[in-house]
Design a protein around this motif. Sequence first.
Motif, PDB file in Angstrom:
ATOM      1  N   GLY A   1       0.828  -1.199   0.000  1.00  0.00           N
ATOM      2  CA  GLY A   1       0.000   0.000   0.000  1.00  0.00           C
ATOM      3  C   GLY A   1       0.863   1.249   0.000  1.00  0.00           C
ATOM      4  N   ALA A   2       1.939   1.230   0.811  1.00  0.00           N
ATOM      5  CA  ALA A   2       2.870   2.353   0.832  1.00  0.00           C
ATOM      6  C   ALA A   2       3.593   2.476  -0.503  1.00  0.00           C
ATOM      7  CB  ALA A   2       3.879   2.167   1.969  1.00  0.00           C
ATOM      8  N   PHE A   3       3.920   1.352  -1.123  1.00  0.00           N
ATOM      9  CA  PHE A   3       4.558   1.388  -2.448  1.00  0.00           C
ATOM     10  C   PHE A   3       3.654   2.049  -3.476  1.00  0.00           C
ATOM     11  CE2 PHE A   3       5.009  -0.700  -6.622  1.00  0.00           C
ATOM     12  CZ  PHE A   3       6.301  -0.298  -6.947  1.00  0.00           C
ATOM     13  N   ALA A   4       2.359   1.705  -3.447  1.00  0.00           N
ATOM     14  CA  ALA A   4       1.408   2.309  -4.383  1.00  0.00           C
ATOM     15  C   ALA A   4       1.318   3.817  -4.177  1.00  0.00           C
ATOM     16  CB  ALA A   4       0.029   1.668  -4.227  1.00  0.00           C
ATOM     17  N   ASP A   5       1.397   4.252  -2.926  1.00  0.00           N
ATOM     18  CA  ASP A   5       1.378   5.687  -2.648  1.00  0.00           C
ATOM     19  C   ASP A   5       2.626   6.373  -3.209  1.00  0.00           C
ATOM     20  OD1 ASP A   5      -1.060   5.677  -1.385  1.00  0.00           O
ATOM     21  OD2 ASP A   5      -0.218   5.411   0.613  1.00  0.00           O
ATOM     22  N   ARG A   6       3.761   5.701  -3.128  1.00  0.00           N
ATOM     23  CA  ARG A   6       5.019   6.315  -3.565  1.00  0.00           C
ATOM     24  C   ARG A   6       5.082   6.483  -5.074  1.00  0.00           C
ATOM     25  NH1 ARG A   6       9.306   6.084   0.340  1.00  0.00           N
ATOM     26  NH2 ARG A   6      10.849   6.022  -1.321  1.00  0.00           N
ATOM     27  N   VAL A   7       4.604   5.497  -5.826  1.00  0.00           N
ATOM     28  CA  VAL A   7       4.723   5.567  -7.287  1.00  0.00           C
ATOM     29  C   VAL A   7       3.431   6.009  -7.961  1.00  0.00           C
ATOM     30  CG1 VAL A   7       6.471   3.759  -7.244  1.00  0.00           C
ATOM     31  CG2 VAL A   7       4.097   3.135  -7.705  1.00  0.00           C
ATOM     32  N   GLY A   8       2.334   6.039  -7.217  1.00  0.00           N
ATOM     33  CA  GLY A   8       1.026   6.359  -7.777  1.00  0.00           C
ATOM     34  C   GLY A   8       0.239   5.088  -8.041  1.00  0.00           C
ATOM     35  N   PRO A   9      -1.058   5.062  -7.707  1.00  0.00           N
ATOM     36  CA  PRO A   9      -1.850   3.830  -7.856  1.00  0.00           C
ATOM     37  C   PRO A   9      -1.892   3.282  -9.279  1.00  0.00           C
ATOM     38  CG  PRO A   9      -3.010   5.424  -6.495  1.00  0.00           C
ATOM     39  CD  PRO A   9      -1.819   6.135  -7.056  1.00  0.00           C
TER      40      PRO A   9
ATOM     41  N   ALA B   1       0.398  -9.911  -7.036  1.00  0.00           N
ATOM     42  CA  ALA B   1      -0.962  -9.782  -6.490  1.00  0.00           C
ATOM     43  C   ALA B   1      -0.987  -8.844  -5.299  1.00  0.00           C
ATOM     44  CB  ALA B   1      -1.494 -11.156  -6.093  1.00  0.00           C
ATOM     45  N   ALA B   2       0.081  -8.879  -4.487  1.00  0.00           N
ATOM     46  CA  ALA B   2       0.146  -7.991  -3.326  1.00  0.00           C
ATOM     47  C   ALA B   2       0.230  -6.528  -3.738  1.00  0.00           C
ATOM     48  CB  ALA B   2       1.360  -8.359  -2.471  1.00  0.00           C
ATOM     49  N   VAL B   3       0.759  -6.261  -4.925  1.00  0.00           N
ATOM     50  CA  VAL B   3       0.805  -4.889  -5.445  1.00  0.00           C
ATOM     51  C   VAL B   3      -0.543  -4.492  -6.038  1.00  0.00           C
ATOM     52  CG1 VAL B   3       1.894  -3.359  -7.140  1.00  0.00           C
ATOM     53  CG2 VAL B   3       3.283  -5.022  -5.890  1.00  0.00           C
ATOM     54  N   VAL B   4      -1.174  -5.423  -6.732  1.00  0.00           N
ATOM     55  CA  VAL B   4      -2.424  -5.126  -7.429  1.00  0.00           C
ATOM     56  C   VAL B   4      -3.554  -4.792  -6.463  1.00  0.00           C
ATOM     57  CG1 VAL B   4      -4.257  -6.129  -8.875  1.00  0.00           C
ATOM     58  CG2 VAL B   4      -1.869  -6.437  -9.501  1.00  0.00           C
ATOM     59  N   LEU B   5      -3.658  -5.527  -5.344  1.00  0.00           N
ATOM     60  CA  LEU B   5      -4.822  -5.357  -4.477  1.00  0.00           C
ATOM     61  C   LEU B   5      -4.964  -3.935  -3.926  1.00  0.00           C
ATOM     62  CD1 LEU B   5      -6.301  -7.894  -2.004  1.00  0.00           C
ATOM     63  CD2 LEU B   5      -6.133  -5.510  -1.377  1.00  0.00           C
ATOM     64  N   PRO B   6      -3.970  -3.391  -3.200  1.00  0.00           N
ATOM     65  CA  PRO B   6      -4.160  -2.033  -2.680  1.00  0.00           C
ATOM     66  C   PRO B   6      -4.222  -0.980  -3.780  1.00  0.00           C
ATOM     67  CG  PRO B   6      -1.924  -2.774  -2.264  1.00  0.00           C
ATOM     68  CD  PRO B   6      -2.680  -3.959  -2.772  1.00  0.00           C
ATOM     69  N   ALA B   7      -3.486  -1.196  -4.873  1.00  0.00           N
ATOM     70  CA  ALA B   7      -3.518  -0.230  -5.972  1.00  0.00           C
ATOM     71  C   ALA B   7      -4.886  -0.198  -6.639  1.00  0.00           C
ATOM     72  CB  ALA B   7      -2.438  -0.565  -7.000  1.00  0.00           C
ATOM     73  N   SER B   8      -5.534  -1.347  -6.759  1.00  0.00           N
ATOM     74  CA  SER B   8      -6.847  -1.391  -7.404  1.00  0.00           C
ATOM     75  C   SER B   8      -7.879  -0.634  -6.574  1.00  0.00           C
ATOM     76  CB  SER B   8      -7.287  -2.843  -7.630  1.00  0.00           C
ATOM     77  OG  SER B   8      -7.533  -3.510  -6.406  1.00  0.00           O
ATOM     78  N   LEU B   9      -7.825  -0.808  -5.254  1.00  0.00           N
ATOM     79  CA  LEU B   9      -8.763  -0.087  -4.390  1.00  0.00           C
ATOM     80  C   LEU B   9      -8.476   1.413  -4.407  1.00  0.00           C
ATOM     81  CD1 LEU B   9     -11.114  -0.155  -2.461  1.00  0.00           C
ATOM     82  CD2 LEU B   9      -9.526  -0.699  -0.601  1.00  0.00           C
ATOM     83  N   ALA B  10      -7.197   1.788  -4.445  1.00  0.00           N
ATOM     84  CA  ALA B  10      -6.842   3.209  -4.519  1.00  0.00           C
ATOM     85  C   ALA B  10      -7.347   3.827  -5.820  1.00  0.00           C
ATOM     86  CB  ALA B  10      -5.328   3.372  -4.402  1.00  0.00           C
ATOM     87  N   LEU B  11      -7.327   3.074  -6.909  1.00  0.00           N
ATOM     88  CA  LEU B  11      -7.853   3.572  -8.182  1.00  0.00           C
ATOM     89  C   LEU B  11      -9.345   3.865  -8.081  1.00  0.00           C
ATOM     90  CD1 LEU B  11      -6.112   1.349 -10.897  1.00  0.00           C
ATOM     91  CD2 LEU B  11      -5.774   3.790 -10.498  1.00  0.00           C
ATOM     92  N   VAL B  12     -10.078   2.997  -7.402  1.00  0.00           N
ATOM     93  CA  VAL B  12     -11.518   3.213  -7.237  1.00  0.00           C
ATOM     94  C   VAL B  12     -11.762   4.476  -6.416  1.00  0.00           C
ATOM     95  CG1 VAL B  12     -13.646   2.252  -6.273  1.00  0.00           C
ATOM     96  CG2 VAL B  12     -12.022   0.758  -7.424  1.00  0.00           C
ATOM     97  N   ARG B  13     -10.989   4.659  -5.366  1.00  0.00           N
ATOM     98  CA  ARG B  13     -11.150   5.854  -4.524  1.00  0.00           C
ATOM     99  C   ARG B  13     -10.872   7.123  -5.320  1.00  0.00           C
ATOM    100  NH1 ARG B  13      -7.793   5.465   0.758  1.00  0.00           N
ATOM    101  NH2 ARG B  13      -9.051   7.302   1.249  1.00  0.00           N
TER     102      ARG B  13
END
Length: 470
Positions: A94-102, A140-152
Motif C-alpha cells: 500500500g505504501a509502495f502504491a502511494d510512492r509511485v502512484g496507484p 498480487a500484493a501490489v495489485v490489491l491495494p492499488a486497485s482499491l486506490a484507483l476506485v477511490r
Amino acid sequence: MSPKPTASPTASTGVNSPLQAPPTERQLATEPRSSPALTLGAALLGFALITLDASVVNVALPAIGGDLGGGMSGLQWVVDAYTLAFAALMLSTGAFADRVGPAKAYALGTVVFTLASAGCGLAPDLGMLIGARVVQGVAAAVVLPASLALVRQAYPGPRRRARAVALWAAGGSVAVALGPVAGGALTTLWDWRGIFFINLPLGLVALALTARAPRAERRPAPLDLPGQLAAVVALAALAFAVIEQGTVGIVAGTVAAVAGAAFWVIERRVVHPVVPLGLFRSRAVVVAVAGGAAASVAFYGVVFVFSLYFQRVRGASVLTAGLMFLPMTALIPVTNVLSGKLSNRYGPRMPILTGQLLSLTGLLMLLPADEHTPALLAAFLLVPLALGCAIAIPALTAAMLEALPPERAGLAAGVLNAGRQVAGALSIAVFGSLVTGPAGFVPGLRVSLLLAAALFAVATASTLRLRHRG
C-alpha cells in the motif's frame, strides 16, 4: 509508535484539496481523460484475477501432481507459495502504491502477474511452477491495494465511491465462488496449464482499461524494509516447518521463531512500522483479525482437503470435483451483500456472531463424512460453512474499519487481509500434513475439521466481548 498520516484523506484519493493548486491547461492537455467506469472495470478485473488464483488451483492439484510429481508437500507449496508471498508483502505494498502512484503500481503489478501466469503455464517442473507462483503472489500484493486506490480516485463523491467499492468487492466474491468450478472446467476441457494461461488475455484487458485511469500525484510513504523482510522470513519458514517436518522442519521452525522475534523488536522501535503493534490494544481489532483468520482457516483449508477428498476418496473427476463446490460458493456474493446491510442496520457484532455460529455448525456437520458418504451430500454439507464465512467476513471488515480513524483505512485493510491470507496458507500446510499422515485421509480430515472448529469457537468467544453499537 504508530505512524502519523503523511497526507490528508482528501489528498490520498487524488482529489485537489483547497491547499493544492488546480491543474494547469498544459497538464490537462497532456494527461489522458479519465473514465470512472473504465477505471472501476480495470480495478474490479484485477482484484477478481488475483482472488481467483488463490482458489482456482485447488481442484487441479491431483492433475498437477500426476504431471509434474512432487508428492503432497510439493502440491501444498503450489498453493502456499502464492498465498504467503501475497500475504507477507501486502503489509507494505500500500505504501509502495502511494510512492509511485496507484495507476503505475496497478499497471506494474498486472504486467508482472500476467507474465508470471505465463511462467506457471509453461513450467517444465514443479520447482519452476512454485517459483512462478511466488512471483504471482508478489504481483498480487501490489495489485490489491492499488486497485482499491484507483476506485477511490475515480469516485471522489462518498455515495458513488461507496457503490463503486461495493462492486469492486463483489468482483472478489464472484471470483471466490467461481474458483473451484473454473479450475475443474479448465483442467478438464483444456489442461491444468489452462488455469494459468487464461490469465493472459484477462490481464491484457485489465491493462487496456487502465490506460484511462486518473494519474495521482506521488506522495511520501515510508517503507519499513527491515520489518517487511523479517515478516517474509518468519512466514515462509513457518510454512516450511509445517509442510516439510523432520529435521529440516525443526531448523525452519527455529528460523521462524528468530525472525518472528526480530519482527516484534523492529516493529517496537521503528518510527513507521509496517504493523503498528499498538493496533492490537483495540478489542475490535483483535476480534476482526482473529475472526478473519478463523474464517480463512476454515474456508481455504476445507476447500483444499475436500478437493482431494472428492477426487482421491470418492473417485470424482476433476470437473465433477469442481462442480461439487458450486452449492457451497453460489450464494457467497449475495450473502456478502446481505452481511453489509445487516452491519449498516445493527452494527457488525450481530452478523459476525451469526456467521461464526453458522460456520461452527457447518464444520461439525462435516465430521461424519467418510469414504461412504455420497459426494452430493458432502457438497451440500459444505454450504453452512460457506454461508457463515460470507456473512462474517464483510462484518469483520466493517468492525476493523470502525476501530481505526479514516486515514488509517489502508493499514486496517492490509493487516486484516494479510492475517487472513497467512491463516489460509498455514491451514493448507497443516491440513495437508494431517490427511497424508499415518492415520489415513479420513481421520486426518476429521482432525482438520476439529481444529478449524476450535479456532471458530475461540473467535466466537472473543466476538461476544465486542460491544454493541451505540
